[in-house]
Scaffold this active site. Structure first.
Site, mmCIF file in Angstrom:
data_model
loop_
_atom_site.group_PDB
_atom_site.id
_atom_site.type_symbol
_atom_site.label_atom_id
_atom_site.label_comp_id
_atom_site.label_asym_id
_atom_site.label_seq_id
_atom_site.Cartn_x
_atom_site.Cartn_y
_atom_site.Cartn_z
ATOM 1 N N ALA A 1 69.081 -46.808 94.853
ATOM 2 C CA ALA A 1 68.881 -45.644 94.764
ATOM 3 C C ALA A 1 68.759 -44.974 93.307
ATOM 4 C CB ALA A 1 69.656 -44.563 95.459
ATOM 5 N N ARG B 1 56.563 -40.105 91.564
ATOM 6 C CA ARG B 1 55.600 -39.328 92.396
ATOM 7 C C ARG B 1 55.862 -38.182 93.402
ATOM 8 N NH1 ARG B 1 54.052 -45.317 94.733
ATOM 9 N NH2 ARG B 1 55.999 -45.645 93.986
ATOM 10 N N GLY C 1 64.406 -52.930 87.420
ATOM 11 C CA GLY C 1 63.696 -53.504 88.551
ATOM 12 C C GLY C 1 65.048 -53.931 89.699
ATOM 13 N N LYS D 1 77.034 -8.826 111.432
ATOM 14 C CA LYS D 1 77.677 -9.693 110.360
ATOM 15 C C LYS D 1 79.359 -9.520 110.551
ATOM 16 C CE LYS D 1 79.571 -8.618 106.963
ATOM 17 N NZ LYS D 1 80.060 -7.864 105.832
ATOM 18 N N ALA E 1 71.833 3.693 120.964
ATOM 19 C CA ALA E 1 70.685 3.089 119.915
ATOM 20 C C ALA E 1 70.912 3.882 118.456
ATOM 21 C CB ALA E 1 69.558 3.573 120.428
ATOM 22 N N SER F 1 73.822 7.793 120.694
ATOM 23 C CA SER F 1 72.962 7.351 119.816
ATOM 24 C C SER F 1 72.925 7.843 118.494
ATOM 25 C CB SER F 1 71.385 7.764 120.283
ATOM 26 O OG SER F 1 71.225 6.924 121.559
HETATM 27 C C1 UD1 Z 1 59.855 -52.412 96.510
HETATM 28 C C2 UD1 Z 1 59.377 -53.802 96.703
HETATM 29 C C3 UD1 Z 1 58.299 -54.304 97.718
HETATM 30 C C4 UD1 Z 1 58.400 -53.474 98.929
HETATM 31 C C5 UD1 Z 1 58.913 -51.934 98.795
HETATM 32 C C6 UD1 Z 1 59.118 -51.576 99.977
HETATM 33 C C7 UD1 Z 1 60.331 -55.179 94.627
HETATM 34 C C8 UD1 Z 1 59.994 -55.704 93.635
HETATM 35 N N1 UD1 Z 1 59.323 -54.422 95.429
HETATM 36 O O1 UD1 Z 1 58.541 -51.893 95.868
HETATM 37 O O2 UD1 Z 1 58.046 -55.634 97.728
HETATM 38 O O3 UD1 Z 1 57.382 -53.533 99.461
HETATM 39 O O4 UD1 Z 1 59.963 -51.911 97.881
HETATM 40 O O5 UD1 Z 1 59.202 -49.968 100.053
HETATM 41 O O6 UD1 Z 1 61.535 -55.101 95.238
HETATM 42 N N2 UD1 Z 1 65.242 -49.203 92.407
HETATM 43 C C9 UD1 Z 1 66.686 -49.228 91.565
HETATM 44 N N3 UD1 Z 1 66.658 -49.659 90.486
HETATM 45 C C10 UD1 Z 1 65.498 -50.178 89.715
HETATM 46 C C11 UD1 Z 1 64.292 -49.982 90.719
HETATM 47 C C12 UD1 Z 1 64.185 -49.769 91.930
HETATM 48 O O7 UD1 Z 1 67.404 -48.678 92.137
HETATM 49 O O8 UD1 Z 1 65.552 -50.691 88.839
HETATM 50 C C13 UD1 Z 1 65.542 -48.672 93.857
HETATM 51 C C14 UD1 Z 1 64.591 -47.371 93.929
HETATM 52 O O9 UD1 Z 1 65.292 -46.024 93.379
HETATM 53 C C15 UD1 Z 1 64.016 -47.310 95.313
HETATM 54 C C16 UD1 Z 1 64.086 -48.912 95.679
HETATM 55 O O10 UD1 Z 1 64.977 -49.407 94.708
HETATM 56 O O11 UD1 Z 1 65.021 -46.617 96.313
HETATM 57 C C17 UD1 Z 1 62.609 -49.589 95.712
HETATM 58 O O12 UD1 Z 1 62.049 -49.303 94.283
HETATM 59 P P1 UD1 Z 1 60.535 -48.786 94.287
HETATM 60 O O13 UD1 Z 1 60.208 -48.726 92.679
HETATM 61 O O14 UD1 Z 1 60.270 -47.617 94.982
HETATM 62 O O15 UD1 Z 1 59.917 -50.031 94.716
HETATM 63 P P2 UD1 Z 1 58.468 -50.592 95.527
HETATM 64 O O16 UD1 Z 1 57.463 -50.429 94.373
HETATM 65 O O17 UD1 Z 1 58.157 -49.359 96.442
HETATM 66 CA CA CA Z 2 59.485 -47.627 97.195
#
Ligand code: UD1
Ligand code: CA
Length: 482
Positions: free
Chosen positions: A13, A19, A84, A359, A388, A413
């Site tokens: 998270a 977006r 990532g 209230k 009333a 009333s």
């Molecule tokens: C990811 C998956 C994809 C899958 C999709 C499903 C990878 C590389 N890709 O893509 O295969 O189909 O989810 O919804 O895993 N997050 C972190 N730290 C980071 C990056 C992400 O905590 O450095 C968390 C985000 O907050 C999110 C989740 O990981 O809750 C997924 O990240 P997001 O960027 O939404 O991945 P997708 O591109 O949707």
């Molecule tokens: Ca996602």
């Protein structure tokens, strides 16, 4: 079940969720009375994992404050830079100290529809097949943006997950996608995460690369296909947020209906996950049931009502009403067009009628406030009737004061009860009274100006007017009749 109890659940998270175009971090957006990450944590906690860690990053403090307010025992790990999903899981595992011995489940914080049942099935498949990793997949109508599940043509075994941005045209034609939910062998996961590289289009450590790495070193890679692809819907924008809310609402109402609740028009009803019902409750159209609201047996609510943290007693009727933090007794009547604010307690068969606001008020059994009134900071005894257009004048500009009306009273009333004031049991008050002094039990209070009639005023002051003519013909009639 305990055999499949995971050693750890890691919830991802840390992402910003650009977006969503929002000042609120994505995972704190709400559907059905709970944040997105709250739904995921709730589902995961049902698995009773030994450890549960939420990886936070973007708006860390806000997310951490939210989690500690919503749950008493959630641990967080800080991912300073979002490098990532692989890096995020590595961060979560490091926070736990030693590598978990057993199954590690990874879920994303933005998939609020995921159920505990599906997580259990995933964990069971993972254990039964003796996999190093099992990915939860689904066939979706539109796979755009998702990682694709690449399977071996001959055996059907999962060979890799390829991100949309890195996929070839033929891979993009695959409709089986990665949900972002996995079960891993903890030790193998920790080992493989150390080998994940960043040579991809996003320059990130992809968790999905762990599958290829494990497979190449001879480990079993499996998949569990979700029965309902809508369950793994990941929220990236507000269109998906609305879709998830619609799906979850439908799920909650379906459960209620199967348990004996009548919902006249499910598409127009909103309900929070924390709302509870008893059999034969009826929900009319355009109704929102929020927070800890409870409808007892046969209670009927709506249309056009919003109830938050409100209890509706058995057989009570609440119509066109807004209520917050109120208790409505058995067979009580509320509305149409009532506003019940926090601290309102209506006894059995009591009534808060049309254009009535209450209230911090306790209304006794069978007592009625039928029309056009404000009752604030008051106690009304049983079987009393309030006339009333009455106002409980509770505020002197500085402090709030209390009014007590006894049992079996009949107040006229258009009364003002200027608090603090007490009306004794069985007392009456005259219409139009401003009650500033206590009224003893059984007496009649009259507190208004005496009426004075000035005879012939219209003829003198408005000669020739329609009123004067009407008055003249009335006096003519009176004379001829006498
Ligand atoms: C990811 C998956 C994809 C899958 C999709 C499903 C990878 C590389 N890709 O893509 O295969 O189909 O989810 O919804 O895993 N997050 C972190 N730290 C980071 C990056 C992400 O905590 O450095 C968390 C985000 O907050 C999110 C989740 O990981 O809750 C997924 O990240 P997001 O960027 O939404 O991945 P997708 O591109 O949707
Ligand atoms: Ca996602």
């Amino acid at each position: 079940m305990s055999a499949n109890r995971p050693a750890a659940v890691v919830v991802l998270a840390a992402g910003e969720g650009t977006r969503m175009k929002s000042k609120t971090p994505k995972v704190l957006h709400e559907i059905c009375g709970r944040s997105l990450v709250g739904h995921v944590v709730s589902a995961a906690r049902e698995l009773a994992p030994e450890h549960l860690v939420v990886v936070v990053g973007h708006a860390r403090e806000q997310v951490e404050d939210h989690l500690s307010a919503a749950f008493d025992d959630v641990r967080t790990a800080f991912q300073a830079e979002q490098n990532g999903t692989g890096h995020a899981v590595r961060t979560g595992l490091q926070d736990l100290g030693s590598t978990p011995d057993g199954t590690v489940i990874v879920v994303c914080g933005d998939t609020p529809l995921l159920t505990t049942g599906t997580l259990r099935t995933l964990a069971a498949t993972h254990a039964a097949d003796g996999n190093a990793v099992t990915v939860l997949t689904a066939e979706v109508p539109d796979a755009t943006g998702y990682g694709r599940i690449v399977r071996d043509g001959a055996s059907g075994a999962v060979t890799a997950i390829v991100e949309h941005k890195d996929a070839t045209d033929s891979q993009r034609a695959i409709r089986e996608i990665n949900s972002g939910v996995f079960a891993f062998d903890g030790a193998l996961l920790a080992d493989a995460l150390g080998k994940v590289r960043t040579d991809n289009s996003q320059g990130e450590e992809y968790l999905t690369d762990v599958l290829g790495i494990l497979r190449e070193s001879g480990h079993r890679v499996g998949a569990s296909v979700a029965g309902d692809h809508r369950e793994i819907l990941g929220i990236n924008n507000r269109v998906q947020l609305a879709e998830a809310r619609r799906l979850l609402t439908a799920r909650l109402l379906e459960r209620a209906m199967l348990a004996g609740v009548t919902v006249i028009d499910p598409a127009s009803v909103q309900v929070d996950v924390t709302v509870t019902f008893e059999e034969d409750a009826i929900v009319h159209p355009n109704t929102q049931l929020l927070g800890t609201t409870h409808l007892a047996e046969g209670a009927e609510v709506g249309p056009n009502s919003r109830l938050n943290d409100t209890t509706v007693g058995a057989g009570a009727r609440v119509d066109n009403t807004v209520a917050d933090g109120a208790e409505v007794g058995d067979r009580a009547l509320v509305g149409p067009y009532a506003y019940l604010r926090p601290g309102t307690k209506l006894g059995a068969k009591a009534k808060a009628g049309t254009y009535v606001e209450m209230k911090n008020a306790t209304i006794g059994e069978g007592a009625k406030v039928p029309h056009l009134s404000y009752v604030g900071d008051a106690t009304i005894g049983e079987f009393t009737n309030i006339g009333a257009a009455s106002v409980f004048v509770n505020y002197d500009g500085v402090n709030k004061h209390h009014t007590t009306i006894g049992a079996h009273c009949r107040t006229g009333s258009d009364n003002m009860f200027v608090a603090p004031v007490t009306v004794g049991d069985g007392a009456y008050t005259a219409a139009g009274s401003v009650i500033t002094k206590d009224v003893p039990a059984g007496s009649l209070a009259v507190a208004r100006g005496q009426q004075r009639n000035i005879n012939g005023w219209v003829a003198r002051k408005r000669p020739g007017s329609a009123a004067a003519q009407a008055a003249e013909s009335a006096s003519g009639k009176a004379e001829s009749e006498s």
